[in-house]
Design a protein around this motif. Structure first.
Motif, mmCIF file in Angstrom:
data_model
loop_
_atom_site.group_PDB
_atom_site.id
_atom_site.type_symbol
_atom_site.label_atom_id
_atom_site.label_comp_id
_atom_site.label_asym_id
_atom_site.label_seq_id
_atom_site.Cartn_x
_atom_site.Cartn_y
_atom_site.Cartn_z
ATOM 1 N N ARG A 199 6.474 3.712 -7.673
ATOM 2 C CA ARG A 199 5.302 3.996 -6.835
ATOM 3 C C ARG A 199 5.603 4.869 -5.627
ATOM 4 O O ARG A 199 4.697 5.258 -4.896
ATOM 5 C CB ARG A 199 4.678 2.683 -6.348
ATOM 6 N N VAL A 207 1.459 8.106 1.258
ATOM 7 C CA VAL A 207 1.564 9.449 0.688
ATOM 8 C C VAL A 207 1.673 10.458 1.822
ATOM 9 O O VAL A 207 0.790 10.523 2.696
ATOM 10 C CB VAL A 207 0.347 9.759 -0.206
ATOM 11 N N GLU A 220 0.841 -1.210 0.000
ATOM 12 C CA GLU A 220 0.000 0.000 0.000
ATOM 13 C C GLU A 220 0.871 1.253 0.000
ATOM 14 O O GLU A 220 1.856 1.347 0.738
ATOM 15 C CB GLU A 220 -0.918 -0.005 1.219
ATOM 16 N N ARG A 221 0.496 2.230 -0.820
ATOM 17 C CA ARG A 221 1.268 3.468 -0.935
ATOM 18 C C ARG A 221 1.114 4.316 0.325
ATOM 19 O O ARG A 221 0.048 4.362 0.944
ATOM 20 C CB ARG A 221 0.822 4.275 -2.142
ATOM 21 N N VAL A 247 6.032 2.576 -0.060
ATOM 22 C CA VAL A 247 4.962 1.590 0.120
ATOM 23 C C VAL A 247 5.272 0.739 1.346
ATOM 24 O O VAL A 247 6.417 0.664 1.793
ATOM 25 C CB VAL A 247 4.818 0.661 -1.111
#
Length: 216
Positions: free
Chosen positions: A59, A25, A22-23, A62
């Protein structure tokens, strides 16, 4: 603030709210925690050092994912370093060093009795940290630091925490008695049993351990 944010992200990884891959941010996490992006950025750096967060070119940041070989490698590291730490901890106690291992075991048992599984996991993880600290080997602590987060995540994969507490209690008894070789042998057996359980849980397979300690 960095430490508070890091602890919250770590907790979300441990309990599954943040899944593998899962990213993460900065802007979204800052809004979630009601802080600026700076402590979030610093917290993510801490979690990267612990091995809980990866930086991917495509990406960004993560949640780290563990494949079969990585789990095997982590347990090999843990087996080697924790058996050493346990042996050295027992020697130091025999020489008069103070210990809080018994208190940590009591705390874990109380958590199990109360049905507080998260508190039991935390006490069980702290037991390992205390053993390493008790070894008095600063280099050993530094070697474990980059994998500590992933090891603590693995600690939480065993559902039967009462079994873990019983194992820890036996190890603590040997360490507190100053029996270095027996304590080290118990620590190694504990790691191997834990590894077999984890391999079955995560990958649906039985981990066969040969005489040299490697996994087939």
């Amino acid at each position: 603030m960095r430490d508070i944010v890091a602890e919250e992200i770590r907790a979300q990884i441990f309990d599954g709210r943040l899944g593998e891959g899962e990213r993460l941010v900065e802007r979204e996490l800052a809004e979630q925690f009601g802080v600026s992006r700076h402590p979030v950025r610093e917290a993510l750096r801490v979690l990267q050092r612990e091995g809980l967060v990866d930086s991917l070119r495509s990406r960004g940041l993560v949640v780290s994912a563990l494949n079969r070989q990585q789990v095997i490698d982590l347990y090999a590291i843990r087996e080697a370093l924790e058996s050493l730490a346990t042996r050295e901890a027992a020697k130091r106690i025999a020489a008069g060093a103070p210990s809080t291992l018994a208190e940590t075991i009591a705390e874990a048992r109380a958590a199990v009795d109360a049905g507080d599984i998260e508190a039991a996991h935390e006490a069980n993880a702290r037991f390992h940290d205390e053993l390493v600290a008790l070894s008095g080997n600063a280099s050993l602590e530094q070697m474990l630091a980059p994998v500590l987060g992933r090891l603590h995540w693995l600690f939480r994969q065993v559902a039967d925490v009462s079994y873990v507490v019983d194992d820890h209690a036996r190890i603590a008894d040997a360490v507190i008695a100053g029996d270095a070789e027996w304590a080290s042998a118990l620590a190694k057996a504990h790691v191997l049993a834990y590894r077999a359980h984890t391999m079955k849980l995560l990958f649906g397979e039985d981990a066969r351990v040969d005489e040299g300690g490697s996994v087939d």
